[in-house]
Design a protein around this motif. Structure first.
Motif, PDB file in Angstrom:
ATOM      1  N   ALA A  65       0.808  -1.223   0.000  1.00 58.26           N
ATOM      2  CA  ALA A  65       0.000   0.000   0.000  1.00 58.26           C
ATOM      3  C   ALA A  65       0.845   1.279   0.000  1.00 58.26           C
ATOM      4  CB  ALA A  65      -0.948  -0.002   1.189  1.00 58.26           C
ATOM      5  N   ALA A  66       1.929   1.313   0.759  1.00 59.72           N
ATOM      6  CA  ALA A  66       2.741   2.534   0.852  1.00 59.72           C
ATOM      7  C   ALA A  66       3.627   2.738  -0.375  1.00 59.72           C
ATOM      8  CB  ALA A  66       3.601   2.498   2.114  1.00 59.72           C
ATOM      9  N   PHE A  67       3.849   1.675  -1.128  1.00 62.54           N
ATOM     10  CA  PHE A  67       4.728   1.760  -2.305  1.00 62.54           C
ATOM     11  C   PHE A  67       3.948   1.325  -3.538  1.00 62.54           C
ATOM     12  CE2 PHE A  67       7.542   1.342   1.321  1.00 62.54           C
ATOM     13  CZ  PHE A  67       8.397   2.410   1.111  1.00 62.54           C
ATOM     14  N   ALA A  74       5.466   4.961 -10.658  1.00 57.30           N
ATOM     15  CA  ALA A  74       6.533   3.973 -10.466  1.00 57.30           C
ATOM     16  C   ALA A  74       6.934   3.379 -11.808  1.00 57.30           C
ATOM     17  CB  ALA A  74       6.073   2.881  -9.511  1.00 57.30           C
ATOM     18  N   ASP A  75       8.233   3.043 -11.920  1.00 60.84           N
ATOM     19  CA  ASP A  75       8.701   2.475 -13.186  1.00 60.84           C
ATOM     20  C   ASP A  75       9.445   1.158 -13.007  1.00 60.84           C
ATOM     21  OD1 ASP A  75      10.903   3.661 -12.012  1.00 60.84           O
ATOM     22  OD2 ASP A  75      11.411   4.913 -13.719  1.00 60.84           O
ATOM     23  N   ILE A  76       9.332   0.578 -11.810  1.00 61.12           N
ATOM     24  CA  ILE A  76       9.918  -0.745 -11.560  1.00 61.12           C
ATOM     25  C   ILE A  76       9.192  -1.394 -10.385  1.00 61.12           C
ATOM     26  CG2 ILE A  76      11.719   0.031  -9.962  1.00 61.12           C
ATOM     27  CD1 ILE A  76      13.541  -2.015 -11.611  1.00 61.12           C
ATOM     28  N   HIS A 128       4.555  -6.960  -4.067  1.00 62.77           N
ATOM     29  CA  HIS A 128       5.137  -6.060  -5.068  1.00 62.77           C
ATOM     30  C   HIS A 128       5.288  -4.661  -4.492  1.00 62.77           C
ATOM     31  CE1 HIS A 128       4.154  -8.419  -8.998  1.00 62.77           C
ATOM     32  NE2 HIS A 128       4.922  -9.083  -8.169  1.00 62.77           N
ATOM     33  N   PHE A 129       6.482  -4.119  -4.643  1.00 68.23           N
ATOM     34  CA  PHE A 129       6.784  -2.741  -4.272  1.00 68.23           C
ATOM     35  C   PHE A 129       6.982  -1.980  -5.571  1.00 68.23           C
ATOM     36  CE2 PHE A 129       7.815  -5.198  -0.610  1.00 68.23           C
ATOM     37  CZ  PHE A 129       7.620  -4.369   0.491  1.00 68.23           C
ATOM     38  N   ARG A 130       6.047  -1.081  -5.882  1.00 64.95           N
ATOM     39  CA  ARG A 130       6.132  -0.267  -7.099  1.00 64.95           C
ATOM     40  C   ARG A 130       6.998   0.937  -6.762  1.00 64.95           C
ATOM     41  NH1 ARG A 130       2.199  -1.260 -11.102  1.00 64.95           N
ATOM     42  NH2 ARG A 130       2.316   0.952 -11.620  1.00 64.95           N
ATOM     43  N   GLU A 179      10.036  -3.240   3.304  1.00 65.23           N
ATOM     44  CA  GLU A 179       9.300  -2.032   3.681  1.00 65.23           C
ATOM     45  C   GLU A 179      10.183  -1.121   4.533  1.00 65.23           C
ATOM     46  OE1 GLU A 179       5.397  -0.354   6.023  1.00 65.23           O
ATOM     47  OE2 GLU A 179       5.692  -2.524   5.959  1.00 65.23           O
ATOM     48  N   SER A 180      10.851  -1.684   5.534  1.00 67.48           N
ATOM     49  CA  SER A 180      11.749  -0.879   6.369  1.00 67.48           C
ATOM     50  C   SER A 180      12.864  -0.270   5.532  1.00 67.48           C
ATOM     51  CB  SER A 180      12.352  -1.740   7.487  1.00 67.48           C
ATOM     52  OG  SER A 180      11.355  -2.166   8.378  1.00 67.48           O
TER      53      SER A 180
END
Length: 117
Positions: free
Chosen positions: A16-18, A23-25, A34-36, A77-78
């Motif tokens: 949610a935070a990312f 985002a491009d990766i 998934h971290f966008r 996340e950290s």
């Protein structure tokens, strides 16, 4: 032979935070989160990612390059909170500090390494 669709537990979840639309990766954690993210931020924060992202990356199913890594989403996340202009992570246990520091060192993130140290 018919293939089964992935179970809900196997499908990637977006953090949610990312999840910024620019985002491009995508960085995919070991638990399939998934971290966008933005290549420019990763490249500035990390020599490792800077070198890797200077090479062409194939697009994944989401139309963005997807890079799988071995770290759990809680560690990523950290780590990414230490690199992005958002609220810093709460590292309350020795294990949280240790795992974040190990990831920061692995990905050559000097600022994150200093903070976690």
């Amino acid at each position: 032979m018919a293939t089964s669709s992935p179970s809900p537990d196997d499908r990637p979840r977006t953090h949610a935070a990312f999840n910024h639309p620019a985002a491009d990766i995508i960085i995919c954690s070991s638990d399939n989160v998934h971290f966008r993210l933005h290549k420019i931020i990763l490249s500035i924060a990390s020599d490792f990612f800077g070198d890797m992202l200077s090479l062409p990356q194939p697009d994944g199913a989401a139309g963005l390059p997807v890079i799988p890594v071995t770290e759990h989403s809680s560690v990523l996340e950290s780590l990414f909170r230490l690199c992005y202009p958002i609220k810093d992570p709460l590292l309350l246990t020795v294990e949280q500090v240790r795992s974040t520091l190990e990831a920061a060192m692995k990905y050559q993130m000097e600022e994150a390494t200093e903070i976690a140290t």
